[in-house]
Enzyme design. Structure first.
Site, PDB file in Angstrom:
ATOM      1  N   LYS A   1       0.102   4.264  -0.220  1.00  0.00           N
ATOM      2  CA  LYS A   1      -0.538   5.443   0.403  1.00  0.00           C
ATOM      3  C   LYS A   1      -0.331   6.676  -0.480  1.00  0.00           C
ATOM      4  CE  LYS A   1      -0.162   3.143   4.816  1.00  0.00           C
ATOM      5  NZ  LYS A   1      -0.013   3.214   6.262  1.00  0.00           N
TER       6      LYS A   1
ATOM      7  N   ASN B   1       0.879  -1.183   0.000  1.00  0.00           N
ATOM      8  CA  ASN B   1       0.000   0.000   0.000  1.00  0.00           C
ATOM      9  C   ASN B   1       0.909   1.224   0.000  1.00  0.00           C
ATOM     10  OD1 ASN B   1      -1.783   2.043   0.502  1.00  0.00           O
ATOM     11  ND2 ASN B   1      -2.390   1.324   2.546  1.00  0.00           N
TER      12      ASN B   1
ATOM     13  N   GLY C   1       2.843   2.268  10.778  1.00  0.00           N
ATOM     14  CA  GLY C   1       3.783   3.373  10.595  1.00  0.00           C
ATOM     15  C   GLY C   1       4.513   3.763  11.872  1.00  0.00           C
TER      16      GLY C   1
ATOM     17  N   GLU D   1      -4.985  -5.053  10.591  1.00  0.00           N
ATOM     18  CA  GLU D   1      -3.984  -4.007  10.778  1.00  0.00           C
ATOM     19  C   GLU D   1      -4.254  -3.269  12.085  1.00  0.00           C
ATOM     20  OE1 GLU D   1      -2.124  -2.847   6.730  1.00  0.00           O
ATOM     21  OE2 GLU D   1      -3.777  -1.493   7.150  1.00  0.00           O
TER      22      GLU D   1
ATOM     23  N   SER E   1       3.866  -2.134  10.170  1.00  0.00           N
ATOM     24  CA  SER E   1       5.324  -2.176  10.326  1.00  0.00           C
ATOM     25  C   SER E   1       5.941  -3.510   9.907  1.00  0.00           C
ATOM     26  CB  SER E   1       5.718  -1.804  11.767  1.00  0.00           C
ATOM     27  OG  SER E   1       5.278  -0.492  12.071  1.00  0.00           O
TER      28      SER E   1
ATOM     29  N   GLU F   1      -6.766   4.470   8.023  1.00  0.00           N
ATOM     30  CA  GLU F   1      -6.571   5.899   7.750  1.00  0.00           C
ATOM     31  C   GLU F   1      -7.830   6.503   7.124  1.00  0.00           C
ATOM     32  OE1 GLU F   1      -2.867   5.398   5.638  1.00  0.00           O
ATOM     33  OE2 GLU F   1      -1.915   4.826   7.536  1.00  0.00           O
TER      34      GLU F   1
ATOM     35  N   HIS G   1      -9.480   1.000   5.034  1.00  0.00           N
ATOM     36  CA  HIS G   1      -8.191   1.179   5.711  1.00  0.00           C
ATOM     37  C   HIS G   1      -8.398   2.086   6.924  1.00  0.00           C
ATOM     38  CE1 HIS G   1      -4.071   2.344   6.540  1.00  0.00           C
ATOM     39  NE2 HIS G   1      -3.709   1.276   5.881  1.00  0.00           N
TER      40      HIS G   1
END
Ligand code: 13P
Length: 254
Positions: free
Chosen positions: A11, A9, A177, A171, A216, A101, A99
């Site tokens: 992003k 991904n 991240g 996730e 990560s 985010e 996702h």
């Protein structure tokens, strides 16, 4: 057993020119035998999809293309949004849906996720449904309640045949991240929980769903996740931006 799947991904990184280079570099580092063992997917930003499609088709690459989001309507007055038929025309195979985010920064709800999943399946692409708890939820001991409800609501109204076509990515938000990964045991345990939650409602379809871990993931920790029975792959953020790292993750057994 579902085939292994490693998806990158990207992003909001890379221009369409960077994307072409990255895909070419990645392809040089992978062999046909890697692709027979693992489905390799890259999910660049929307603006790079056409260039990515062109390089994949022109060079006859075995890398598959994914998008990072989609709107649930077929078309219409939705400024800034991209519809599933548009992605399908670009030979997109996978679409990331829900996702964290998108959920956290753009207010996406489980109901939106449900509509997006249906739109992706209507257009014969494979959705990657993302689920995961916050650090607060983990500390309160309600991770499984949260993940279970994201699965149930996201897939509400689905028949087994449709569920069998979905990929689920676990996730945990606190691992994205941050350089903090979930322990492989924690990830494996959650993947087993997800598969049994799917089996409760959709019986044998659950066995066909690839379950990915994301958060990560790096060349140094991928093998630990892949060793878990119910983990069938990974959704990789940061490390997918470096073709060397991403190729090492794909070839996790080496
Ligand atoms: P990182 O690998 O950068 O933690 O990102 C994970 C992720 O969000 C993939 O979708």
């Amino acid at each position: 057993m579902p085939k292994d799947l490693i998806a990158g991904n990207w992003k909001m990184h890379t221009s369409h020119l960077d994307a072409i280079q990255m895909i070419q570099k990645l392809s040089y580092r992978l062999e046909a035998s890697d692709h027979s063992r693992v489905d390799v997917v890259v999910c660049p930003p929307f603006t790079a999809l056409r260039s990515a499609q062109t390089v994949i088709e022109t060079d006859h690459l075995l890398i598959k293309l994914g998008a990072q989001d989609v709107h649930w309507e077929e078309e219409g007055a939705y400024t800034g949004a991209v519809a599933a038929p548009m992605l399908q025309k670009l030979s997109v195979d996978y679409v990331i849906v829900g996702h964290s985010e998108r959920r956290q920064l753009f207010g996406e709800t489980d109901d939106d996720v449900n509509r997006k999943l249906k739109a992706v399946l209507r257009h014969e692409m494979t959705p990657i449904l993302c689920v995961g708890e916050t650090l607060e939820e983990r500390e309160q001991g309600i991770s499984k309640d949260r993940v279970g409800s994201q699965i149930r609501l996201g897939l509400q109204g689905f028949e087994s045949g449709a569920v069998a076509k979905v990929v689920v990515a676990y996730e945990p938000i606190w691992a994205i991240g941050t350089g903090k990964t979930a322990d492989a045991d924690v990830a494996g345990d959650m993947a087993t929980f997800i598969r049994s939650a799917l089996a409760e409602q959709w019986d044998t379809a659950a066995e066909e769903v690839p379950i990915l871990y994301g958060g990560s993931v790096k060349p140094g920790n991928i093998a630990g996740f892949m060793a878990k029975r119910d983990v069938n792959g990974a959704l990789v953020g940061g490390a997918a931006l470096d073709p060397d790292s991403f190729a090492s993750i794909v070839r996790y057994w080496m």
